[in-house]
Design a protein around this motif. Structure first.
Motif, short mmCIF file in Angstrom:
data_model
loop_
_atom_site.label_atom_id
_atom_site.label_comp_id
_atom_site.label_asym_id
_atom_site.label_seq_id
_atom_site.Cartn_x
_atom_site.Cartn_y
_atom_site.Cartn_z
N SER A 53 35.18 40.14 31.40
CA SER A 53 35.41 39.14 30.22
C SER A 53 35.54 39.65 28.81
CB SER A 53 34.29 38.36 30.38
OG SER A 53 34.34 36.97 29.50
N ASN A 54 34.62 40.55 28.66
CA ASN A 54 35.12 41.27 27.40
C ASN A 54 36.43 41.86 27.52
OD1 ASN A 54 32.44 40.82 26.93
ND2 ASN A 54 31.80 42.72 25.88
N CYS A 57 38.87 39.37 26.60
CA CYS A 57 38.92 38.73 25.17
C CYS A 57 39.66 39.69 24.44
CB CYS A 57 37.39 38.49 24.72
SG CYS A 57 36.57 37.10 25.67
N ASP A 60 43.25 39.67 24.80
CA ASP A 60 43.78 38.46 24.14
C ASP A 60 44.25 38.59 22.74
OD1 ASP A 60 44.23 35.89 23.30
OD2 ASP A 60 42.69 34.71 24.52
N HIS A 72 40.68 37.48 33.03
CA HIS A 72 39.50 36.30 32.90
C HIS A 72 39.31 35.53 34.15
CE1 HIS A 72 38.26 36.58 28.90
NE2 HIS A 72 39.57 36.36 28.28
N VAL A 84 30.18 30.89 30.17
CA VAL A 84 30.93 31.76 29.05
C VAL A 84 32.44 32.33 29.87
CG1 VAL A 84 29.99 33.93 29.62
CG2 VAL A 84 30.84 33.56 27.30
N ASN A 87 34.96 29.37 29.33
CA ASN A 87 35.20 29.24 27.96
C ASN A 87 36.15 30.15 27.59
OD1 ASN A 87 34.37 28.00 25.25
ND2 ASN A 87 34.27 30.43 25.13
N ASN A 88 35.81 31.44 27.95
CA ASN A 88 36.70 32.59 27.52
C ASN A 88 38.10 32.54 28.13
OD1 ASN A 88 34.83 33.43 25.99
ND2 ASN A 88 34.21 35.50 27.26
N THR A 92 42.16 31.95 26.37
CA THR A 92 43.28 32.74 26.34
C THR A 92 44.46 31.64 26.95
OG1 THR A 92 42.08 34.83 27.05
CG2 THR A 92 44.37 34.37 27.92
N ASN A 122 35.09 24.56 20.86
CA ASN A 122 36.29 24.95 21.33
C ASN A 122 37.22 23.67 21.92
OD1 ASN A 122 36.14 27.58 20.38
ND2 ASN A 122 35.32 28.39 22.36
#
Length: 489
Positions: A53-54, A57, A60, A72, A84, A87-88, A92, A122
């Protein structure tokens, strides 16, 4: 040893060490190095949804959005019940323009974690960006239930309300955002814009226009006595209604369509001890009802609904409606009439602020094709030259006429001064009552006039001399006038 030079020491480190190092690199702004460190961590532990996930991000942020989406999606597959991750992925997908999929991701995140404001914020922004402002509001309001001090939610709520036409609500939301975070520049900017839409800055110069105030006050003094039933259309700050109240009429009703202006006018009137003598109705005059808002037909009407080109605030429609429904026959009307005055104009220093010709030997005149043909005479320090007779183009007699139709006519203006003509200057002349006239003449310099003469430019300036006559087409459609110099005979 710097962060960038620790890779050799981490060659045989754990996934957690690489992850920690990648986070530090990312925080320090070493983004390519952080991507490399995340990938090294994944080599040790390929099924870590947090690392994926990091990395997604960061990719992106760096513009590698297709790869970010893939990363993702791997994270979501590994941790389908973690909000999360959805969401992430949604962020994207939004960047990739995949709006429906992004919305589904944000809604899934909310379903998994209803008390998490980030996903709702968001989703609200996504809806807003797609012109679904009404739908976004419930999400911002829910964020504020969870986190009442969330300045971003307050600001975005204000934007949604502004788009929906609720300027008063938008103002309150922007003010609340600033109270929560005084450093949120976007809220300051938006608040300034929405306040100016509700209360344009010309109100201040209007209120401080001594000559205008004297003209209106004198006319009201002559017209009002103890039997007068006064109606004012357009309260503004309440100045004219307070002038009228001082004259002791039998009744005084004023109406204001803009809620914020009406609210402030009420406070001004109360502060001056006149609230018991003035009935302020927060409505358009066309919405007033005789017998409820207005006890009986008025025998004195006062208004100041003029834009710089006279007609822009739809004054004619307001007066027609008032004369049809709200006024007694023979009602005194202040001002009694208004005229649009015009003249040919020149002036070299003024012209240099309106159009461009030759600069340092270079012909820039073609650029004038994209410059607006109507401009306001905004600077009194640039002398204007009147090159022909001052001419009344149109007169609107508010006391004698009941209605007005669009007009188009041809006017001949004799040239009286030799010079370079740039077009037509237009200004207002009000016959406030039978003895008082007020105008914003273009040659008069005043520090506080809110009415500015309007300039209607010709495509090209023309050198003219006495003996010639300008043939001008003058027209109006009840909302705006227009003037065109057709030729010189």
């Amino acid at each position: 040893m710097s962060l960038k030079h620790r890779e050799k020491d981490l060659r045989h480190a754990s996934a957690a060490a690489h992850f920690s190092h990648a986070c530090a690199l990312q925080q320090a702004g070493y983004f390519p190095e952080a991507v490399k460190s995340y990938r090294l961590g994944l080599a040790f532990q390929p099924d870590s949804p947090e690392v994926l996930s990091n990395l997604g991000c960061l990719l992106d942020d760096l513009g590698s959005r297709d790869e970010a989406e893939s990363v993702h999606r791997r994270a979501v597959a590994l941790a389908p019940n973690v909000a999360v991750m959805h969401n992430n992925l949604g962020l994207t997908l939004q960047s990739l323009g995949k709006t429906e999929e992004a919305e589904a991701c944000f809604r899934k995140a909310i379903e998994l974690r209803a008390d998490w404001p980030v996903a709702r914020l968001n989703l609200g922004r996504l809806l807003q960006m797609n012109e679904r402002h009404a739908d976004s509001i419930e999400h911002y309001e829910h964020v504020l239930e969870i986190d009442p001090s969330n300045a971003r939610a307050k600001n975005n709520l204000g934007i949604a309300l502004e788009h929906l036409g609720d300027l008063a609500g938008a103002t309150a939301a922007f003010q609340a955002a600033i109270a929560a975070d005084a450093g949120l520049v976007a809220a300051h900017r938006r608040l300034a814009e929405v306040q100016q839409r509700q209360v344009p800055l010309w109100h201040i110069s209007m209120l401080n226009d001594h000559a205008r105030n004297e003209a209106y006050q004198g006319a009201l003094r002559t017209a009002i006595d103890s039997d007068s039933r006064v109606l004012e259309i357009g309260t503004g700050a309440g100045l004219l209604s307070m002038f009228a109240a001082r004259m002791g009429p039998k009744s005084l009703t004023t109406c204001e369509a803009e809620p914020l202006v009406a609210q402030m006018a009420s406070k001004v009137i109360e502060n001056n001890g006149l609230a018991s003598r003035i009935s302020l109705i927060p409505k358009r005059s066309t919405e007033l009802q005789l017998g409820t808002d207005l006890p009986e037909p008025a025998n004195v009407l006062v208004f100041e609904l003029f834009s710089s080109e006279l007609l822009g605030e739809r004054v004619l429609a307001s007066i027609e409606d008032a004369k049809l429904r709200l006024l007694q026959p023979g009602c005194r009307i202040i001002p009694a009439s208004a005229s649009l005055m015009i003249a040919l104009f020149g002036g070299e220093r003024l012209a240099s602020n309106l159009s461009v010709e030759t600069v340092e030997g270079l012909d820039l005149s073609a650029f004038n094709q994209v410059i607006t043909r109507r401009q306001m005479l905004a600077r009194d320090d640039l002398e204007i030259e009147l090159l022909g007779d001052e001419t009344e183009a149109f007169r609107f007699d508010f006391e004698q006429q009941k209605e007005w139709v669009p007009q188009c006519t041809q006017i001949r203006i004799p040239v009286t001064v030799e010079g370079r003509c740039y077009g037509i200057v237009q200004w207002l002349r009000l016959r406030v009552d039978r003895i008082t006239t007020f105008e914003n003449h273009p040659r008069a310099q005043t520090a506080t006039s809110h009415w500015r003469p309007a300039l209607y430019l010709m495509p090209e300036p023309v050198n003219i001399r006495p003996g010639q006559t300008a043939v001008v087409r003058a027209m109006h459609d009840r909302v705006s006038p227009w003037f065109t110099v057709e030729r010189f005979d």
